[in-house]
Design a protein around this motif. Structure first.
Motif, PDB file in Angstrom:
ATOM      1  N   GLN A   1       0.381   4.403  -2.453  1.00  0.00           N
ATOM      2  CA  GLN A   1       0.011   5.753  -1.891  1.00  0.00           C
ATOM      3  C   GLN A   1       0.964   6.902  -2.426  1.00  0.00           C
ATOM      4  OE1 GLN A   1       0.307   5.872   2.260  1.00  0.00           O
ATOM      5  NE2 GLN A   1      -0.501   7.943   2.445  1.00  0.00           N
TER       6      GLN A   1
ATOM      7  N   GLY B   1      -7.447  -2.778  -3.366  1.00  0.00           N
ATOM      8  CA  GLY B   1      -6.591  -4.072  -2.960  1.00  0.00           C
ATOM      9  C   GLY B   1      -7.276  -5.402  -3.552  1.00  0.00           C
TER      10      GLY B   1
ATOM     11  N   TYR C   1       0.768  -1.125   0.034  1.00  0.00           N
ATOM     12  CA  TYR C   1       0.015  -0.073  -0.171  1.00  0.00           C
ATOM     13  C   TYR C   1       0.810   1.176  -0.001  1.00  0.00           C
ATOM     14  CZ  TYR C   1      -3.282   3.414   1.522  1.00  0.00           C
ATOM     15  OH  TYR C   1      -3.986   4.731   1.510  1.00  0.00           O
TER      16      TYR C   1
ATOM     17  N   TYR D   1      -2.026  -4.030  -4.947  1.00  0.00           N
ATOM     18  CA  TYR D   1      -2.914  -2.599  -5.029  1.00  0.00           C
ATOM     19  C   TYR D   1      -2.714  -2.008  -6.197  1.00  0.00           C
ATOM     20  CZ  TYR D   1      -2.738  -3.275   0.239  1.00  0.00           C
ATOM     21  OH  TYR D   1      -2.764  -4.112   1.446  1.00  0.00           O
TER      22      TYR D   1
END
Length: 215
Positions: A34, A54, A30, A142
């Protein structure tokens, strides 16, 4: 009896739908996804059109240690002390006549009750659970999704680290054509530049008299 409008609004809240769009990048963690969204945000990309999805969710429980009587008593005393401090300060704020000694007494009482509660709970559940753990829900991958019409721009920004790619300069005298009717139609290419004109070749010097005609 509920109206259809309110029922539909409640269903949208209780049952959210998956975002639709084009996958521009896929990451294993993640934080990487991000960071990709941060790159788009720094490039003034419309991040309200971006989603992180996800896939293949898994529940992971990480064992942090083994429970003992001492650890249970210490953890119960700590939690009880925080609760006692909270209630003691609350009474001091709303009752100025209460002294700080009451806060200390509340701390000690909370720690004692917390320790007692922790020992009793451990004695009851000792046979079933004799360790501490932390549970997490993580995804295998992700994906960063954007709207279909912004997919190419998002890929270019991620490939260049957030810098917009400059378009090549058009030749002099070229006017931009009209925009295509459909976004998927490729724009027409600019016309090719005309080849340079070669200068005229001068005659050789040193022979000014024209040749005599033959008999």
């Amino acid at each position: 009896m509920s109206t259809p409008g309110s029922l539909n609004g409640r269903n949208r809240i209780l049952f959210p739908t998956l975002p639709r769009g084009e996958v521009v990048a896929t990451f294993e963690s993640y934080p990487e996804a991000q960071e990709a969204v941060d790159v788009l945000a720094r490039a003034d990309f419309p991040v309200d059109k971006v989603s992180i999805v996800g896939s293949d969710l898994k529940s992971v429980e990480r064992v942090t240690g083994k429970l003992t009587w001492g650890r249970v008593a210490l953890a119960g005393a700590a939690s009880g002390a925080w609760l006692g401090i909270f209630f003691g300060l609350l009474l001091v704020i709303f009752s100025p006549t209460v002294s700080l000694a009451f806060v200390l007494a509340a701390l000690l009482l909370g720690a004692g009750f917390g320790m007692l509660w922790g020992i009793v709970s451990y004695a009851v559940n000792r046979r079933r659970r004799d360790f501490t753990s932390v549970q997490q829900v993580i995804a295998t991958s992700y994906s960063v999704l954007v709207d279909s019409e912004l997919g190419n721009r998002a890929r270019n920004l991620l490939a260049s680290g957030g810098a917009e790619q400059q378009q090549p300069a058009a030749p002099a005298g070229w006017t931009p054509p009209a925009q295509p009717q459909h976004p998927s139609d490729p724009p027409p290419a600019p016309p090719a530049a005309a080849p340079p004109v070669a200068p005229p070749v001068a005659p050789p010097a040193g022979n000014d008299n024209p040749p005599a005609p033959s008999a």
